[in-house]
Scaffold this motif. Structure first.
Motif, PDB file in Angstrom:
ATOM      1  N   PRO A   1      53.515  21.799  16.124  1.00  0.00           N
ATOM      2  CA  PRO A   1      53.141  20.451  16.578  1.00  0.00           C
ATOM      3  C   PRO A   1      53.259  20.316  18.101  1.00  0.00           C
ATOM      4  CG  PRO A   1      55.304  20.423  15.533  1.00  0.00           C
ATOM      5  CD  PRO A   1      54.738  21.788  15.330  1.00  0.00           C
ATOM      6  N   LEU A   2      53.888  21.277  18.759  1.00  0.00           N
ATOM      7  CA  LEU A   2      54.024  21.220  20.213  1.00  0.00           C
ATOM      8  C   LEU A   2      52.748  21.627  20.943  1.00  0.00           C
ATOM      9  CD1 LEU A   2      57.605  22.693  20.598  1.00  0.00           C
ATOM     10  CD2 LEU A   2      56.916  20.298  20.554  1.00  0.00           C
ATOM     11  N   VAL A   3      51.834  22.281  20.215  1.00  0.00           N
ATOM     12  CA  VAL A   3      50.566  22.668  20.817  1.00  0.00           C
ATOM     13  C   VAL A   3      49.562  21.579  20.518  1.00  0.00           C
ATOM     14  CG1 VAL A   3      48.746  24.413  20.891  1.00  0.00           C
ATOM     15  CG2 VAL A   3      51.130  25.099  20.509  1.00  0.00           C
ATOM     16  N   GLN A   4      49.239  20.797  21.512  1.00  0.00           N
ATOM     17  CA  GLN A   4      48.335  19.659  21.324  1.00  0.00           C
ATOM     18  C   GLN A   4      46.893  20.137  21.319  1.00  0.00           C
ATOM     19  OE1 GLN A   4      49.255  16.878  24.414  1.00  0.00           O
ATOM     20  NE2 GLN A   4      51.349  16.604  23.744  1.00  0.00           N
ATOM     21  N   GLU A   5      46.120  19.524  20.487  1.00  0.00           N
ATOM     22  CA  GLU A   5      44.676  19.841  20.428  1.00  0.00           C
ATOM     23  C   GLU A   5      43.962  19.246  21.610  1.00  0.00           C
ATOM     24  OE1 GLU A   5      43.006  21.755  18.260  1.00  0.00           O
ATOM     25  OE2 GLU A   5      44.904  22.274  17.350  1.00  0.00           O
TER      26      GLU A   5
ATOM     27  N   ASP B   1      63.639  27.140  26.027  1.00  0.00           N
ATOM     28  CA  ASP B   1      64.381  26.534  24.928  1.00  0.00           C
ATOM     29  C   ASP B   1      63.443  25.798  23.973  1.00  0.00           C
ATOM     30  OD1 ASP B   1      66.993  25.976  23.733  1.00  0.00           O
ATOM     31  OD2 ASP B   1      66.545  23.887  24.255  1.00  0.00           O
ATOM     32  N   ARG B   2      62.460  25.135  24.526  1.00  0.00           N
ATOM     33  CA  ARG B   2      61.556  24.313  23.713  1.00  0.00           C
ATOM     34  C   ARG B   2      60.490  25.124  22.984  1.00  0.00           C
ATOM     35  NH1 ARG B   2      57.499  19.559  25.623  1.00  0.00           N
ATOM     36  NH2 ARG B   2      57.232  18.655  23.562  1.00  0.00           N
ATOM     37  N   LEU B   3      60.010  26.205  23.587  1.00  0.00           N
ATOM     38  CA  LEU B   3      58.815  26.849  23.062  1.00  0.00           C
ATOM     39  C   LEU B   3      59.000  28.233  22.444  1.00  0.00           C
ATOM     40  CD1 LEU B   3      56.372  25.854  25.923  1.00  0.00           C
ATOM     41  CD2 LEU B   3      56.540  24.830  23.635  1.00  0.00           C
ATOM     42  N   ALA B   4      60.035  28.958  22.778  1.00  0.00           N
ATOM     43  CA  ALA B   4      60.147  30.343  22.317  1.00  0.00           C
ATOM     44  C   ALA B   4      60.147  30.454  20.794  1.00  0.00           C
ATOM     45  CB  ALA B   4      61.387  31.007  22.912  1.00  0.00           C
ATOM     46  N   THR B   5      60.963  29.670  20.142  1.00  0.00           N
ATOM     47  CA  THR B   5      61.037  29.741  18.679  1.00  0.00           C
ATOM     48  C   THR B   5      59.722  29.322  18.048  1.00  0.00           C
ATOM     49  OG1 THR B   5      63.416  29.339  18.733  1.00  0.00           O
ATOM     50  CG2 THR B   5      62.290  28.917  16.641  1.00  0.00           C
ATOM     51  N   GLU B   6      59.101  28.289  18.582  1.00  0.00           N
ATOM     52  CA  GLU B   6      57.824  27.809  18.048  1.00  0.00           C
ATOM     53  C   GLU B   6      56.735  28.876  18.177  1.00  0.00           C
ATOM     54  OE1 GLU B   6      56.773  24.603  16.573  1.00  0.00           O
ATOM     55  OE2 GLU B   6      58.902  24.862  16.171  1.00  0.00           O
ATOM     56  N   LEU B   7      56.649  29.506  19.340  1.00  0.00           N
ATOM     57  CA  LEU B   7      55.608  30.521  19.543  1.00  0.00           C
ATOM     58  C   LEU B   7      55.853  31.751  18.683  1.00  0.00           C
ATOM     59  CD1 LEU B   7      55.012  30.183  23.361  1.00  0.00           C
ATOM     60  CD2 LEU B   7      53.498  29.459  21.500  1.00  0.00           C
ATOM     61  N   TRP B   8      57.120  32.140  18.555  1.00  0.00           N
ATOM     62  CA  TRP B   8      57.414  33.277  17.689  1.00  0.00           C
ATOM     63  C   TRP B   8      57.048  32.950  16.248  1.00  0.00           C
ATOM     64  CZ3 TRP B   8      57.289  37.985  16.889  1.00  0.00           C
ATOM     65  CH2 TRP B   8      57.907  38.572  15.791  1.00  0.00           C
ATOM     66  N   ARG B   9      57.320  31.742  15.825  1.00  0.00           N
ATOM     67  CA  ARG B   9      56.976  31.345  14.454  1.00  0.00           C
ATOM     68  C   ARG B   9      55.462  31.370  14.264  1.00  0.00           C
ATOM     69  NH1 ARG B   9      58.647  25.825  11.207  1.00  0.00           N
ATOM     70  NH2 ARG B   9      57.676  26.480   9.264  1.00  0.00           N
ATOM     71  N   MET B  10      54.709  30.890  15.261  1.00  0.00           N
ATOM     72  CA  MET B  10      53.247  30.941  15.167  1.00  0.00           C
ATOM     73  C   MET B  10      52.748  32.385  15.072  1.00  0.00           C
ATOM     74  SD  MET B  10      51.729  28.036  17.705  1.00  0.00           S
ATOM     75  CE  MET B  10      50.066  28.551  17.327  1.00  0.00           C
TER      76      MET B  10
ATOM     77  N   GLU C   1      54.111  33.768  11.434  1.00  0.00           N
ATOM     78  CA  GLU C   1      53.636  33.099  10.218  1.00  0.00           C
ATOM     79  C   GLU C   1      52.187  32.659  10.424  1.00  0.00           C
ATOM     80  OE1 GLU C   1      56.254  29.908   9.002  1.00  0.00           O
ATOM     81  OE2 GLU C   1      58.001  31.014   9.731  1.00  0.00           O
ATOM     82  N   PRO C   2      51.226  33.377   9.870  1.00  0.00           N
ATOM     83  CA  PRO C   2      49.811  33.085  10.125  1.00  0.00           C
ATOM     84  C   PRO C   2      49.357  31.674   9.785  1.00  0.00           C
ATOM     85  CG  PRO C   2      50.047  35.195   9.008  1.00  0.00           C
ATOM     86  CD  PRO C   2      51.406  34.550   9.034  1.00  0.00           C
ATOM     87  N   THR C   3      50.055  30.983   8.896  1.00  0.00           N
ATOM     88  CA  THR C   3      49.622  29.630   8.529  1.00  0.00           C
ATOM     89  C   THR C   3      50.358  28.533   9.286  1.00  0.00           C
ATOM     90  OG1 THR C   3      51.198  29.583   6.694  1.00  0.00           O
ATOM     91  CG2 THR C   3      48.951  30.377   6.209  1.00  0.00           C
ATOM     92  N   TYR C   4      51.352  28.903  10.100  1.00  0.00           N
ATOM     93  CA  TYR C   4      52.119  27.890  10.831  1.00  0.00           C
ATOM     94  C   TYR C   4      51.387  27.502  12.103  1.00  0.00           C
ATOM     95  CZ  TYR C   4      55.787  25.524  13.402  1.00  0.00           C
ATOM     96  OH  TYR C   4      56.503  24.591  14.111  1.00  0.00           O
ATOM     97  N   PHE C   5      51.317  26.195  12.328  1.00  0.00           N
ATOM     98  CA  PHE C   5      50.751  25.689  13.576  1.00  0.00           C
ATOM     99  C   PHE C   5      51.775  24.733  14.188  1.00  0.00           C
ATOM    100  CE2 PHE C   5      48.187  23.039  16.317  1.00  0.00           C
ATOM    101  CZ  PHE C   5      47.485  24.016  17.015  1.00  0.00           C
TER     102      PHE C   5
END
Length: 139
Positions: A135-139, A117-126, A129-133
């Motif tokens: 915020p859930l992926v911490q450096e 639920d938390r990560l699927a949409t974020e990872l698909w967006r990454m 979209e080549p310029t999207y990063f």
């Protein structure tokens, strides 16, 4: 061998058993996205897998996404990302068959649903979209 069917029943999850020692179920995220969950018993281990976790991604995006998955693996509890035999991104968890009980099975399902639920949409967006990063992926 643990009684996987009984564990699914106890959690109230519908499932099918497409072959011996393999159970298939589905679940939905809050965004109404449907995911496939497979539970397989192999020798002394029970393997859980949400596959594919995201749709196939453009080859140009794989290095960036794979780097993000490795970073995420350091932040996750009870689950991790991997690539399956088709190079699909998969969310997986493993448990020793001998010690798997209903509480551990339930905890594993809860972790899988939470991170999906938390990560699927974020990872698909990454990936899309080549310029999207995220915020859930911490450096």
């Amino acid at each position: 061998m643990p009684d996987i069917a009984a564990f699914f029943d106890r959690c109230g999850w519908a499932y099918a058993m497409p072959e011996a020692n393999l159970w298939h179920s589905t679940f939905f995220t809050e965004n109404e996205e449907e995911f496939d969950l497979y539970v397989m018993v192999v020798e002394d281990w029970v393997h859980f897998a949400v596959t594919p976790f995201i749709p196939p991604i453009p080859a140009a995006q794989t290095p960036r996404l794979y780097a993000a998955l490795l970073k995420l693996n350091q932040q996750l509890h009870s689950v991790r990302f991997a690539l399956d035999g088709d190079n699909d991104v998969t969310l997986i968890a493993d448990a020793a068959a001998q010690s798997l009980d209903a509480a551990t099975f339930t905890h594993t399902l809860e972790a899988i649903v939470f991170y999906t639920d938390r990560l699927a949409t974020e990872l698909w967006r990454m990936a899309d979209e080549p310029t999207y990063f995220s915020p859930l992926v911490q450096e």
